[in-house]
Scaffold this active site. Structure first.
Site, PDB file in Angstrom:
ATOM      1  N   LYS A  40     -40.407 -56.208 -84.724  1.00 16.64           N
ATOM      2  CA  LYS A  40     -39.340 -56.919 -83.723  1.00 16.64           C
ATOM      3  C   LYS A  40     -39.683 -58.678 -84.096  1.00 16.64           C
ATOM      4  O   LYS A  40     -38.684 -59.336 -83.985  1.00 16.64           O
ATOM      5  CB  LYS A  40     -39.676 -56.796 -82.453  1.00 16.64           C
ATOM      6  CG  LYS A  40     -39.198 -55.302 -82.290  1.00 16.64           C
ATOM      7  CD  LYS A  40     -37.859 -55.139 -82.695  1.00 16.64           C
ATOM      8  CE  LYS A  40     -37.420 -53.580 -82.935  1.00 16.64           C
ATOM      9  NZ  LYS A  40     -36.152 -53.120 -83.542  1.00 16.64           N
ATOM     10  N   GLU A  92     -41.761 -62.790 -74.561  1.00 15.27           N
ATOM     11  CA  GLU A  92     -40.338 -63.549 -74.638  1.00 15.27           C
ATOM     12  C   GLU A  92     -40.389 -63.971 -73.167  1.00 15.27           C
ATOM     13  O   GLU A  92     -40.854 -63.209 -72.232  1.00 15.27           O
ATOM     14  CB  GLU A  92     -39.270 -62.237 -74.737  1.00 15.27           C
ATOM     15  CG  GLU A  92     -38.353 -62.577 -76.011  1.00 15.27           C
ATOM     16  CD  GLU A  92     -37.606 -61.183 -76.228  1.00 15.27           C
ATOM     17  OE1 GLU A  92     -37.653 -60.862 -77.320  1.00 15.27           O
ATOM     18  OE2 GLU A  92     -36.815 -61.001 -75.139  1.00 15.27           O
ATOM     19  N   HIS A 148     -35.191 -50.625 -68.159  1.00 12.82           N
ATOM     20  CA  HIS A 148     -34.976 -51.012 -69.286  1.00 12.82           C
ATOM     21  C   HIS A 148     -33.962 -50.192 -70.298  1.00 12.82           C
ATOM     22  O   HIS A 148     -33.858 -50.245 -71.622  1.00 12.82           O
ATOM     23  CB  HIS A 148     -36.110 -51.749 -70.257  1.00 12.82           C
ATOM     24  CG  HIS A 148     -36.674 -52.819 -69.487  1.00 12.82           C
ATOM     25  ND1 HIS A 148     -36.262 -53.824 -69.069  1.00 12.82           N
ATOM     26  CD2 HIS A 148     -38.035 -52.693 -68.861  1.00 12.82           C
ATOM     27  CE1 HIS A 148     -37.065 -54.640 -68.322  1.00 12.82           C
ATOM     28  NE2 HIS A 148     -38.218 -54.109 -68.306  1.00 12.82           N
ATOM     29  N   ARG A 193     -28.994 -48.441 -86.914  1.00 10.36           N
ATOM     30  CA  ARG A 193     -28.838 -46.928 -86.746  1.00 10.36           C
ATOM     31  C   ARG A 193     -27.868 -46.898 -86.003  1.00 10.36           C
ATOM     32  O   ARG A 193     -27.030 -47.925 -85.440  1.00 10.36           O
ATOM     33  CB  ARG A 193     -29.829 -46.258 -86.036  1.00 10.36           C
ATOM     34  CG  ARG A 193     -30.197 -46.944 -84.764  1.00 10.36           C
ATOM     35  CD  ARG A 193     -31.049 -46.186 -83.872  1.00 10.36           C
ATOM     36  NE  ARG A 193     -31.585 -46.733 -82.661  1.00 10.36           N
ATOM     37  CZ  ARG A 193     -31.059 -47.046 -81.575  1.00 10.36           C
ATOM     38  NH1 ARG A 193     -29.684 -46.377 -81.158  1.00 10.36           N
ATOM     39  NH2 ARG A 193     -31.833 -47.738 -80.656  1.00 10.36           N
TER      40      ARG A 193
END
Lengths: 73, 449
Positions: B116, B199, B234, B291
Site C-alpha cells: 500500500k 494516514e 471498515h 480485482r
C-alpha cells in the site's frame, strides 16, 4: 471471594489466550481473542479481578454465551 | 473466447462468475472445500472439484491444489473472484506460467498495488491526489514522530494489504503505541507482513471509488463511481451508484483523470481506485484494488455493462472498443445492501443453519448469493450471505425498493444485519444523501434507543 464467569459473545474459535491464570485484570482488559468469519474479536472483562481459570483452550470451538473463563472478584 | 475457466472462489463470487461464463458460452470449473460441498452453484458449473478441507489455507488458499485442477482440467483461464488469491501476484504468475490465463491484471500490477505505501508513492508520481500519510513505520518512535507530523487523530493501516482489514485509529501518542502492537499482529496474520503505516484519520469522509476497465493494448476508461460510505468496522455494508448529492462534473472529472493515469501507466484488465472524499479537500487516493469488487453489481445496473464479461474479454485480448461502447451513460440509481450473518447491533459473527432462506424477487431486484435454504453458514469464511441489489429511476425510488426487498427477504436460523440496514435506510442523513463513514455509529445508536 466471589466468582464471575466470562462468557463468549459469539460463536467461533479461540485463536489466542493472551492472559494467564493468576493475572490481575481490570475492567476493559483483553484476556483472549476469538475468531470467526475472518474476524478477530477480543474478549474483554467488564470487572476488576483475578483470573482463576480458563474453561477453554486455544483452538477450541465456542458458542455464543458459553462460559470461557472464571474471575475471582 | 476462453474454452474452459476455473473459478477459484466460493459463495456469491463463484455463483456470479459461473453465470457470466455460462452467458459467454464458456465451460466452467467450480472448486469447493469440504465445508461447501452442498453449495447450490456447484450444480450450475460444468464440473466441480473438491480442493481440500474447510480452513481457507487448506483449500481456497492452497495454490498447489488449485493449480492441480487447472492442469487436470486443461482449463485455459482462471478467474480468482475477490478475496482469497485474487490479489496474490505469486499465484497469478504461477497460473500464467502453467499456460493458463489469469483473468485479472498482470502479476506486476497485483504486486505494485498490493504494497500500500509503494502503491501510494507510484500513484502520487503519476499525479493522483493524496492525503497525508507516513512511510512504513520502523518502530514506536518513528510512529510517534510521523503522527506528530501528520497530526492526530491518525489511522494505523497494514502496508501488506487493504480491504479495511486490520485498521486501527489512535487519538494520541499513548493510544498509538498501544494500538500499534495489535495492528502489527493483525497485519502479520492477515497479510504475512507486520508492516504498518499511518494516514490522517478524517472525521466524516465519504468513501468514493472509481470502476476502471482497461485492455491489453494501452487503453483505459472508467465506469463512473460508487459511494460505499456506509461501513461497519471498515467493511462496506451499503454501496450505491451514482454517488448521491454530488454534482456530476465533480465526480466525472477525477474519474476521467484516473483513467488517464491508468492509460499512461499501461494498466490492464479491471480495477477500482478507492478514494476518500473530504468535501473541499477533494478526492484523496486510498488504494487500488486489482480485482473484481464485491459491489460491482451497482455499476452493472446503472451502465448495463457486464463487468465480469468485460474482464474476461479484456483478459482474452479484446480491445476496449470491442468490450464496451465508448460513451457509456448512467441510467437511474442502484443500491446494494450486503446481508451479513451477524448481530445487527454488535456486528459479531452469527454462523449457523439457514432453516429458511427466501430471497426477494421482482422488477429491479437482483440477489447475488452462494447459499440456498437448508444450507449452513460456516464460521470459516466471511459473513456475507447475500447481496441485494436494486435499480430504480432515481435514488428515492431505489431506497424504497431496497427497503421493500429486505422486508420480503425471509431468513431464519441465524442473526442477520437486515435490521441495521433497514434503520440506515430510514436515517435522515442517509435519506438526504449526506452519507459518511461514521454513519453506521449513528444508526447503531438509534437502533439501541
Amino acid at each position: 471471594m466471589a466468582e464471575e464467569r466470562v462468557r463468549s459473545e459469539m460463536t467461533g474459535k479461540v485463536w489466542k489466550i493472551i492472559a494467564s491464570v493468576g493475572d490481575e485484570v481490570s475492567d476493559g482488559d483483553e484476556i483472549m481473542i476469538l475468531e470467526s468469519m475472518k474476524m478477530e474479536i477480543p474478549v474483554m472483562v467488564d470487572t476488576d479481578g483475578t483470573i482463576k481459570e480458563f474453561l477453554v483452550g486455544e483452538g477450541d470451538e465456542v458458542t455464543e454465551d458459553q462460559e470461557i473463563a472464571v474471575l475471582e472478584v | 473466447m476462453f474454452e474452459k475457466v476455473v473459478v477459484a472462489n466460493r459463495g456469491a463470487a463463484a455463483a456470479r462468475i459461473i453465470r457470466a461464463l455460462d452467458d459467454l458460452g464458456v465451460k466452467s470449473v467450480a472448486l469447493y472445500s469440504e465445508a461447501d460441498e452442498n453449495a447450490p452453484y456447484l450444480a450450475e458449473a460444468g464440473e466441480a472439484h473438491c480442493i481440500g478441507r474447510a480452513a481457507p489455507a487448506e483449500s481456497y488458499l492452497d495454490q498447489d491444489a488449485i493449480l492441480d485442477v487447472v492442469k487436470r482440467t486443461a482449463a485455459d483461464g482462471l478467474h480468482p473472484g475477490y478475496g482469497f488469491l485474487a490479489e496474490n501476484h505469486e499465484f497469478a504468475a504461477r497460473v500464467e506460467a502453467s499456460g493458463c490465463r489469469f483473468i485479472g491484471p498482470a502479476p506486476r500490477w497485483l504486486e505494485a498495488m498490493g504494497h500500500k505505501t509503494r502503491a501510494r508513492d507510484m500513484m502520487k508520481e503519476h499525479g493522483m491526489p493524496m492525503g497525508s500519510s507516513s512511510d512504513v513505520l520502523r518502530d514506536d518512535e518513528a510512529a510517534l514522530a510521523a503522527a506528530e507530523e501528520i497530526g492526530f487523530p491518525v489511522l494505523i493501516k497494514p502496508a501488506g494489504g487493504g480491504g479495511g482489514i486490520g485498521m486501527l485509529p489512535a487519538r494520541d501518542g499513548e493510544q498509538l503505541v498501544k494500538m500499534l502492537k495489535r495492528a502489527r499482529s493483525m497485519a502479520e496474520r492477515s497479510f504475512g507482513t507486520a508492516e504498518v503505516y499511518l494516514e490522517r484519520l478524517l472525521e466524516q469522509p465519504r468513501h468514493i471509488e472509481f470502476q476502471m476497465v482497461a485492455d491489453e493494448h494501452g487503453n483505459a476508461r472508467h465506469l463512473f463511481e460508487r459511494d460505499c460510505s456506509v461501513q461497519r468496522r471498515h467493511q462496506k455494508v451499503i454501496e450505491e451508484a451514482p454517488a448521491p448529492a454530488l454534482a456530476r462534473e465533480a465526480v466525472v472529472r477525477p474519474a476521467d483523470s484516473a483513467a488517464g493515469i491508468l492509460t499512461r501507466m499501461g494498466y490492464n484488465n479491471i480495477g477500482t481506485i478507492e478514494t476518500l472524499y473530504d468535501g473541499d479537500g477533494g478526492f484523496n487516493f486510498l488504494e487500488m484494488n486489482t480485482r473484481l469488487q464485491v459491489e460491482h453489481g451497482v455499476t452493472e445496473e446503472i451502465t448495463g455493462i457486464d463487468i465480469v464479461a468485460a474482464q474476461m474479454k479484456s483478459a482474452y485480448g479484446y480491445r476496449l472498443d470491442d468490450i464496451m461502447p465508448e460513451n457509456v451513460e448512467v441510467s437511474g440509481h442502484s443500491i446494494q445492501a450486503r446481508v451479513y450473518a451477524e448481530d445487527p447491533i454488535k456486528f459479531l459473527p452469527s454462523p449457523g443453519p439457514l432453516h429458511v432462506f427466501r430471497p426477494p424477487h421482482g422488477d429491479g431486484i437482483r440477489v447475488d448469493t452462494g447459499f440456498a435454504e437448508g444450507g449452513t453458514i460456516t464460521p470459516y469464511y466471511d459473513p456475507l450471505i447475500a447481496k441485494v441489489i436494486v435499480h430504480a429511476g432515481d435514488r428515492n425510488g431505489a431506497v424504497r425498493k431496497l427497503g421493500d426487498a429486505l422486508d420480503e427477504f425471509e431468513i431464519e436460523g441465524i442473526k442477520t444485519n437486515i435490521p441495521f440496514i433497514q434503520e440506515t435506510l430510514k436515517n435522515e442523513s442517509f435519506v438526504s444523501g449526506a452519507v459518511h463513514t461514521g454513519l453506521a455509529e449513528e444508526v447503531v445508536a438509534s437502533l439501541k434507543a
